[in-house]
Design a protein around this motif. Structure first.
Motif, short mmCIF file in Angstrom:
data_model
loop_
_atom_site.label_atom_id
_atom_site.label_comp_id
_atom_site.label_asym_id
_atom_site.label_seq_id
_atom_site.Cartn_x
_atom_site.Cartn_y
_atom_site.Cartn_z
N LEU A 89 30.22 -6.70 61.70
CA LEU A 89 29.73 -6.29 60.39
C LEU A 89 29.58 -7.52 59.50
O LEU A 89 30.48 -8.35 59.42
N ARG A 90 28.42 -7.62 58.84
CA ARG A 90 28.21 -8.63 57.81
C ARG A 90 28.12 -7.88 56.48
O ARG A 90 27.29 -6.98 56.34
N ILE A 131 25.54 -4.80 43.92
CA ILE A 131 24.95 -4.34 45.18
C ILE A 131 25.83 -4.82 46.33
O ILE A 131 26.17 -6.00 46.41
N LEU A 132 26.17 -3.90 47.20
CA LEU A 132 26.89 -4.21 48.44
C LEU A 132 25.89 -4.00 49.56
O LEU A 132 25.25 -2.94 49.65
N GLN A 133 25.75 -4.98 50.40
CA GLN A 133 24.83 -4.86 51.53
C GLN A 133 25.61 -5.00 52.84
O GLN A 133 26.37 -5.95 53.02
N ALA A 134 25.44 -4.03 53.72
CA ALA A 134 26.13 -4.02 55.02
C ALA A 134 25.08 -4.14 56.12
O ALA A 134 24.05 -3.48 56.07
N GLU A 160 20.14 -11.83 53.36
CA GLU A 160 21.54 -11.48 53.62
C GLU A 160 22.08 -12.12 54.89
O GLU A 160 23.24 -12.48 54.95
N ARG A 161 21.26 -12.28 55.90
CA ARG A 161 21.75 -12.90 57.14
C ARG A 161 22.10 -14.37 56.95
O ARG A 161 22.91 -14.91 57.67
N HIS A 162 21.50 -15.00 55.97
CA HIS A 162 21.77 -16.41 55.72
C HIS A 162 23.03 -16.64 54.88
O HIS A 162 23.59 -17.73 54.90
N ILE A 163 23.43 -15.61 54.13
CA ILE A 163 24.59 -15.78 53.27
C ILE A 163 25.83 -15.07 53.77
O ILE A 163 26.91 -15.24 53.22
N ALA A 164 25.69 -14.26 54.82
CA ALA A 164 26.82 -13.47 55.31
C ALA A 164 27.44 -14.10 56.55
O ALA A 164 26.74 -14.68 57.38
N LEU A 165 28.74 -13.94 56.67
CA LEU A 165 29.46 -14.34 57.87
C LEU A 165 29.85 -13.09 58.64
O LEU A 165 30.12 -12.05 58.03
N PRO A 166 29.93 -13.17 59.96
CA PRO A 166 30.32 -12.00 60.74
C PRO A 166 31.73 -11.55 60.43
O PRO A 166 32.65 -12.37 60.30
N ASN A 167 31.90 -10.25 60.30
CA ASN A 167 33.20 -9.62 60.06
C ASN A 167 33.93 -10.22 58.85
O ASN A 167 35.13 -10.44 58.88
N ALA A 168 33.16 -10.50 57.82
CA ALA A 168 33.72 -11.09 56.60
C ALA A 168 33.01 -10.51 55.38
O ALA A 168 31.95 -9.93 55.48
N PHE A 169 33.63 -10.71 54.23
CA PHE A 169 33.06 -10.25 52.96
C PHE A 169 32.93 -11.45 52.05
O PHE A 169 33.81 -12.24 51.91
N GLU A 205 37.55 -2.41 46.55
CA GLU A 205 37.88 -1.11 47.15
C GLU A 205 36.70 -0.59 47.99
O GLU A 205 36.89 -0.08 49.09
N ALA A 206 35.49 -0.76 47.49
CA ALA A 206 34.30 -0.34 48.24
C ALA A 206 34.13 -1.17 49.51
O ALA A 206 33.82 -0.62 50.57
N ALA A 207 34.34 -2.49 49.41
CA ALA A 207 34.22 -3.35 50.60
C ALA A 207 35.28 -2.96 51.64
O ALA A 207 34.98 -2.86 52.83
#
Length: 145
Positions: free
Chosen positions: A106-107, A16-19, A136-145, A86-88
């Motif tokens: 983008l997170r 799963i990719l979450q944006a 997702e907001r707790h594990i994601a960094l801004p403009n990063a994958f 590739e998807a990211a």
């Protein structure tokens, strides 16, 4: 969508990719004073563009909720998340083009997990699936994958 033909309750391993568009609310509020419909149409266009381009890579849109969404692919027999990077890259490329000078970021997060599926995604379940979508907001960094 591959899950439409799955047996209800089947256990499937997926990627799963979450944006999520960070700063979306402030951008929307600033644009609302000018034209509320324009940013809504822009977000819808982003969603459709991502849906179309990611489908070529093997990722289907699971949902889109205005300022973000999730895309999903079934793992193949090897157990490797084929085409994940590739998807990211595709998501970042489309987002950068769409963003232009908007004060947003983008997170992007991804995970692989087992999931009880159903032809109707609203019936899908697993503790890992629920946690991933919820935090997702707790594990994601801004403009990063």
């Amino acid at each position: 969508m591959w899950w439409k033909s799955c047996t209800p309750g089947a256990r499937v391993r997926v990627v799963i990719l979450q944006a999520d568009i960070g700063g979306h609310s402030a951008w929307l509020e600033a644009e609302h004073s000018k034209n509320y419909l324009a940013p809504c149409k822009e977000r819808a266009a982003l969603s459709e563009n991502l849906k179309r381009e990611l489908s070529y890579i093997g990722y289907e849109r699971l949902f889109w909720a205005g300022d973000g969404g999730a895309f999903i692919a079934k793992l193949d027999e090897s157990g490797h998340p084929n085409k994940l990077c590739e998807a990211a890259d595709c998501i970042f490329r489309i987002f950068e083009k769409w963003r232009q000078k908007k004060p947003i970021e983008l997170r992007l997060t991804a995970t692989s997990l087992e999931l009880n599926i159903d032809p109707e995604p609203g019936n899908w379940c697993s503790p890992e699936f629920n946690d991933f979508l919820k935090y997702e907001r707790h594990i994601a960094l801004p403009n990063a994958f």
